[in-house]
Enzyme design. Structure first.
Site, PDB file in Angstrom:
ATOM      1  N   LYS A  34       0.816  -1.218   0.000  1.00  0.00           N
ATOM      2  CA  LYS A  34       0.000   0.000   0.000  1.00  0.00           C
ATOM      3  C   LYS A  34       0.849   1.267   0.000  1.00  0.00           C
ATOM      4  O   LYS A  34       0.614   2.192  -0.798  1.00  0.00           O
ATOM      5  CB  LYS A  34      -0.929  -0.026   1.228  1.00  0.00           C
ATOM      6  N   THR A  35       1.820   1.343   0.874  1.00  0.00           N
ATOM      7  CA  THR A  35       2.660   2.544   0.950  1.00  0.00           C
ATOM      8  C   THR A  35       3.458   2.732  -0.334  1.00  0.00           C
ATOM      9  O   THR A  35       3.657   3.861  -0.800  1.00  0.00           O
ATOM     10  CB  THR A  35       3.610   2.451   2.162  1.00  0.00           C
ATOM     11  N   ASP A 221      -4.882   7.816   3.140  1.00  0.00           N
ATOM     12  CA  ASP A 221      -4.475   6.473   3.550  1.00  0.00           C
ATOM     13  C   ASP A 221      -5.411   5.973   4.649  1.00  0.00           C
ATOM     14  O   ASP A 221      -5.948   6.762   5.431  1.00  0.00           O
ATOM     15  CB  ASP A 221      -3.027   6.522   4.048  1.00  0.00           C
ATOM     16  N   GLU A 222      -5.592   4.660   4.726  1.00  0.00           N
ATOM     17  CA  GLU A 222      -6.412   4.022   5.770  1.00  0.00           C
ATOM     18  C   GLU A 222      -7.806   4.644   5.825  1.00  0.00           C
ATOM     19  O   GLU A 222      -8.310   5.015   6.893  1.00  0.00           O
ATOM     20  CB  GLU A 222      -5.730   4.136   7.147  1.00  0.00           C
ATOM     21  N   GLN A 252      -9.846  -4.670   7.381  1.00  0.00           N
ATOM     22  CA  GLN A 252      -9.017  -4.312   8.534  1.00  0.00           C
ATOM     23  C   GLN A 252      -9.608  -3.126   9.298  1.00  0.00           C
ATOM     24  O   GLN A 252      -8.895  -2.398   9.984  1.00  0.00           O
ATOM     25  CB  GLN A 252      -7.594  -3.988   8.079  1.00  0.00           C
ATOM     26  N   ARG A 611      -0.523 -10.630  10.294  1.00  0.00           N
ATOM     27  CA  ARG A 611       0.751 -10.053  10.739  1.00  0.00           C
ATOM     28  C   ARG A 611       1.884 -11.070  10.592  1.00  0.00           C
ATOM     29  O   ARG A 611       3.056 -10.691  10.597  1.00  0.00           O
ATOM     30  CB  ARG A 611       0.693  -9.633  12.226  1.00  0.00           C
TER      31      ARG A 611
END
Length: 750
Positions: A34-35, A221-222, A252, A611
């Site tokens: 994503k980043t 973002d998010e 998420q 994770r």
């Protein structure tokens, strides 16, 4: 020829970078880069499309994320252009804009931003002016409610109109005066930084137009974590050019409790029918066996809109393991031992391991297991169990009950919870004790008696001090007659401690703190097998030793990460243990009656599973303690969504009783059950074994008995207590003792 900025991106990532016009919603699965997509898209807009850096607004949720994005961007396009991009958190960007334009709201640019402590103090002033007792209406609770209202874009009048309880009516009065004081002080709280910008844009179209003209592209973002105010702000700034780039993962979304609205994503799609939806499903973090487990869990969700099916080219990997332990303590010991075993087999560092759990209280057993095996650890985003305020306060009470001359502990609890003993009264009490050259406790005892004694206190102050002294003295008088859990229970009842926590911290924060209190009660219950008079001092001694080790700086070197599932979002580890996968823990008991809350619990587990990079352990216990009583648990319903072929289910452990308290065993020989081996390594008394409920007493008054420690004695009384029998015995030269038959191992003497 492909642009260099597209090199190394997979087809879906390239598609997201090249979608430069109109509204775009990127559904970025965990570990999908994503980043990388965000930074490459900004770089592409600047280098390939010709957008000026200051025409791009990029909003993140944390300063850490903003720093990471800017550092990556600088490597792509250079420090100068990267610095010119308007990038930061919602709060930092809004504060910058308000410094420039807040005068349009009739406020000065020299406003101060009130931090959490400032806000609490201001609410304290409000309560004083409204003549409201802070013991009944704690500043933290009041401000929490005001903050929630601001996140829903409600002002004092709107909140008052919607108030549907007496507490809300009190909050409404405080809200109005709080806002007046903020304005009088030219102060803004954190919620105001966002809310005032939205109000500024609503009431000053020309100001809004200036920002709309500047920002050709709005990137967030998010997006699944945005609240109502943040969503309104996004729509205001980006409305003119309609070049939105929102990236996040609905699967998420785990922060509804702090105002995040998953509905924002759906509303954005409905209000922008031309939106391009681009899924990022290739995972670069985990192996396929781990992703299969994650996909099975999330595929059972009731709402499947905009979900992703994550996959990876890392098709080989270790199958996830499902482990059943006997109880929470064995669970923690097994985790610690498996870390040791894994490091012996593989080149892992301690920092490669993370243990995740639903509630903060679960860290206690894990911390003690790490300490007992000399495994360095770090507790992320929390306070170590025995350093938590509510735990330290209760331990201070127990220390004073054990030794009232402990003035450090006495001073900690004398007005905790508040009982009208202020700083002035306390200074007078200390000075009075020093004048008489006696300990503070001895001085307080003089106030208990009815006869007059010269003292410096007013009537209310003396009554408060005397009431506290009587309360403590009553527990001191009973400390050799009551079991340790009974002492703690009477302490909690007399303090009305659960309500005191709610009054001070608000319901949500108080619940987490109350769970820590319950866990301390569980620890206390492990000492009931000792002689009554030994329970309290032994408990305090062992806790002090644990706490002393626990205060070492464990962050100087890498260590095992202990972390809640909420805090783990955005992180990754080679090896992940998720413990406490039981009904009532995950999903949490407060979530099971509400479908939206239950689905958020499912997403929380999905976050935890994703994770893990290489190895995943899912764990639950056969039984778990609450108030010192062990109850058989039910494995989490989410585990049933994982097919048998996707997980290695360890054989169900043999159901054997734990060892007797106080018995120190050598390590069990190989071939013994997991419970026996783990129990053998423990040095603390174990929980009371489960036994069939008794229907009648086995001992009667007048019987002669023998005890291994106290010798021969005579039974005075016997009664059933829960699933055990409490026997009161008089031992010549040793006094009268209350014993539990299950542990006392009394022998009849003919």
């Amino acid at each position: 020829m492909q642009h260099p900025l597209l090199a190394g991106l997979n087809p879906q990532q390239q598609k997201a970078v090249l979608a430069i016009e109109g509204p775009v919603l990127v559904l970025a699965g965990p570990g999908s880069g994503k980043t990388r997509v965000l930074t490459h898209r900004i770089a592409y807009l600047i280098n390939a499309v010709g957008v000026r850096p200051w025409q791009i607004l990029a909003v993140t949720f944390t300063n850490k994320a903003a720093r990471e994005m800017r550092e990556r961007l600088a490597k792509l396009i250079g420090e100068g252009p990267a610095h010119q991009v308007v990038m930061g958190t919602f709060h930092s960007i809004c504060a910058r804009w308000l410094r420039h334009d807040i005068e349009h709201l009739g406020r000065g640019r020299d406003f101060v931003i009130y931090d959490s402590d400032d806000q609490q103090r201001l609410i304290g002033q409000v309560l004083a002016e409204l003549d409201l007792d802070p013991k009944n209406y704690h500043p933290r609770s009041i401000h929490s409610r005001i903050s929630a209202a601001k996140n829903e874009m409600l002002g004092p009048s709107e909140f008052a109109y919607q108030a549907n309880s007496y507490f809300d009516e009190i909050v409404a009065r405080c809200f109005e005066l709080y806002e007046k004081k903020l304005r009088a002080n030219n102060g803004l709280d954190f919620d105001d930084l966002l809310l005032k910008i939205v109000q500024l844009f609503e009431t000053n179209p020309s100001v809004l137009e200036r920002y709309q003209n500047q920002f050709l592209h709005v990137m967030v973002d998010e997006v699944q974590d945005t609240n109502r105010v943040q969503y309104a702000l996004i729509n205001q700034v980006g409305a003119k050019h309609n070049n939105y780039f929102l990236i996040g993962d609905i699967q998420q979304s785990i922060y509804a409790w702090r105002g995040a609205r998953l509905a924002n994503v759906h509303e954005f799609e409905e209000s922008h029918p031309d939106v391009k939806i681009i899924p990022l499903e290739q995972n670069y973090r985990s192996t396929q066996p781990i992703l299969d487990v994650a996909q099975s869990i999330i595929s059972a969700a009731t709402d499947r809109r905009h979900t992703t099916s994550i996959w990876t080219e890392q098709t080989e990997g270790v199958q996830a393991k499902l482990i059943e332990s006997y109880d929470g303590d064995e669970e923690a010991r097994w985790v610690a031992d498996e870390i040791i075993r894994a490091r012996a087999r593989n080149p892992y560092e301690l920092s490669d391991f993370a243990v995740m759990y639903r509630t903060n209280a679960q860290s206690r057993a894990l911390e003690e297991a790490m300490i007992s095996r000399n495994i360095r650890y770090k507790l992320v985003g929390g306070t170590r169990f025995y350093e938590r305020k509510e735990v330290k306060d209760l331990l201070a009470y127990l220390r004073v009950i054990h030794n009232p001359s402990d003035e450090v502990s006495l001073l900690r609890i004398i007005n905790t919870p508040t009982r009208g003993i202020g700083a002035k009264t306390l200074d007078q009490a200390i000075g009075w004790a020093r004048e008489m050259d006696v300990p503070l406790w001895a001085a307080l005892q003089l106030l208990i008696d009815e006869h007059e004694v010269q003292h410096p206190f007013g009537g209310r102050a003396r009554a408060a001090l005397a009431g506290f002294a009587r309360f403590i003295q009553g527990l001191i008088d009973q400390k050799h007659e009551l079991y340790l859990p009974e002492i703690l229970q009477r302490l909690l009842d007399r303090l009305d401690y659960q309500q005191a926590l709610v009054a001070e911290y608000g319901e949500e924060d108080a619940e987490s703190r109350w769970e820590n209190v319950l866990e301390l009660h569980n620890v206390a219950n492990e000492y009931i097998g000792l002689a009554v008079e030994l329970q309290l001092p032994t408990f305090l001694e062992e806790v002090a030793l644990i706490s002393d080790v626990d205060t070492l700086d464990r962050d100087q070197e890498p260590g095992v990460t202990l972390i809640t599932l909420h805090q783990a979002k955005g992180l990754e580890y080679p090896v992940v243990f998720i413990v406490g996968l039981e009904e009532g823990l995950l999903p949490h008991s407060r979530s099971v009656s509400d479908i939206d809350s239950l689905e958020e619990e499912r997403r929380l587990l999905y976050v935890g599973v994703t994770r893990a990079k290489e190895r995943l352990y899912l764990m639950y216990a056969f039984r778990r303690a609450l108030w010192g009583r062990f109850e058989q648990t039910v494995p989490s319903r989410f585990l049933s969504d994982v097919p048998d072929e996707q997980i290695e289910r360890a054989p169900t452990r043999e159901r054997i009783a734990p060892p007797q308290p106080g018995i120190r065993r050598m390590p069990a020989p190989s071939g013994k059950s997991m419970w026996e081996q783990a129990s053998a390594q423990s040095t603390r008394p174990k929980p009371r074994p489960e036994r069939p409920a008794q229907t009648e007493t086995q001992w009667s008054a007048g019987q002669k008995v023998r005890h291994a420690l106290f010798g021969q004695g005579t039974v005075i009384t016997s009664k059933l207590v829960g699933d055990d029998e409490e026997v009161t015995v008089a031992f010549p030269g040793k006094g009268v003792k209350k014993l539990l038959a299950a542990f006392a191992k009394l022998e009849k003497v003919d």
